[in-house]
Scaffold this active site. Sequence first.
Site, short mmCIF file in Angstrom:
data_model
loop_
_atom_site.label_atom_id
_atom_site.label_comp_id
_atom_site.label_asym_id
_atom_site.label_seq_id
_atom_site.Cartn_x
_atom_site.Cartn_y
_atom_site.Cartn_z
N GLU A 346 29.04 19.28 -71.57
CA GLU A 346 28.50 19.83 -72.74
C GLU A 346 29.31 20.87 -73.18
OE1 GLU A 346 23.81 18.47 -72.33
OE2 GLU A 346 24.22 20.47 -72.56
N CYS A 347 29.61 21.09 -74.42
CA CYS A 347 30.37 22.18 -75.23
C CYS A 347 31.50 22.74 -74.18
CB CYS A 347 29.24 23.22 -75.58
SG CYS A 347 29.89 24.29 -76.69
N ALA A 348 31.31 23.89 -73.64
CA ALA A 348 32.33 24.35 -72.67
C ALA A 348 32.74 23.42 -71.71
CB ALA A 348 31.57 25.62 -71.88
#
Length: 460
Positions: A346-348
């Site tokens: 997720e994301c990072a």
Amino acid sequence: MRNVPRLVVAAPASGSGKTTVATGLMAAFAERGLAVSPHKVGPDYIDPGYHALATGRPGRNLDAYMCGPELVAPLFAHGAAGCELAVVEGVMGLFDGVSGAGELASTAHVAKLLKAPVVLVVDASSQSRSVAALVHGFASFDPEVRLAGVILNKVGSERHEQLLREALDEVGVPVYGALHRTPQVATPSRHLGLVPVAERSTEALDSVRASAAMVREGCDLEGLLALARTAPPLFEEAWQAADPGARGTARPATTHPHTPTKPVVAVAGGAAFTFSYAEHTELLEAAGAEVATFDPLNDERLPEGTAALVIGGGFPEVYAPDLSANEQLRKEVAALAGTGAPVVAECAGLLYLARSLDGRAMCGVLEADARMSGRLTLGYRDAVAIGDSVLAPAGTRMRGHEFHRTVLEPGAGPAPAWGMRLPAPRVEGFVQQGVHASYLHTHWAALPDIAHRLVERCLR
């Protein structure tokens, strides 16, 4: 029936000092020997880190949008089990919720779901008698919200405090504290908010201690504790990670012949990957996994026996040179993904799996390159799974949150992860083999079969 004394710390607007006051209250009461349960309204990952430092317990989020209003009280009861006091820090202004959705996911909404008294933190730095009009408006706006008192912040002098107290006497709102201006509790920020605790452990502890000292000196702790004890019992059952068949709980994974009963799920941590919800680990363990944390900045190998990988959010852009320099681990991550093992990012985590980030080599699992941009992408999202993945079957609806200043080119793979309608129709993310990578932050308590599905995939 749950009868945990509780307070909601709210404010008229962001920047009023909620985090300083809430964290200071948590620490001050914990220093007295009370078992304090810390909570944060909304999707924020960073404030709960300071709450955990203040109380010695996991900071937990209460998000009526991502998890649904029906899970707010059960998740609160789960986190507050065995505690003598719960302090809930609000988000934004008291009545600010999901855009266009009324009170949904606002601090006021959560306070009503918890039947909790609200204490309003008011930045009094540029007003005197006008504070009474402000507080009266907030107290009367929604009669179902019990605004029980005020803590005045950034008070300039003893005379200023006297004027403010006299004004609030006129509208009958008790003042539970007056905090004078001080630079000692300044907490550094950057492009996505406060700097996480994991990146500044010594300085963060100093900030928490300074907040506690300021609250001890300026607030009526006995009065606030008495106020918290006026909250009525909650009759909702506490959420449980392991309770087969119940709403918001995970089923234990089925064991298979010739496979370990506890597959190892490696979860990224350390300073670069600080965004996680405590319930995710609890759900994985309840589903039958052994959760092992590792630090991509410092660990050159994945945990022994890793069968699946979860890489959450954080600030990889700050640590891109160090993440890139850890070539051995990048190769291990790529090799694991190449076997078809479950990898959820997720994301990072999405950025870490990319080919590069700001020109620095990353894991190369995804045929995409990431870079920092000047544009903030922020907001709740309604998403639907485009196809089957390790995370969810095709057609699964999920509510999540986006919060980043990076862009990815291309923005989605040949098999995208999610379709979204707002703020404009688009597809986003990558699904390939066992990899599910996306910008969307999710809270698995809303869909606990995620953990079960991931662990089942490990056992096949």
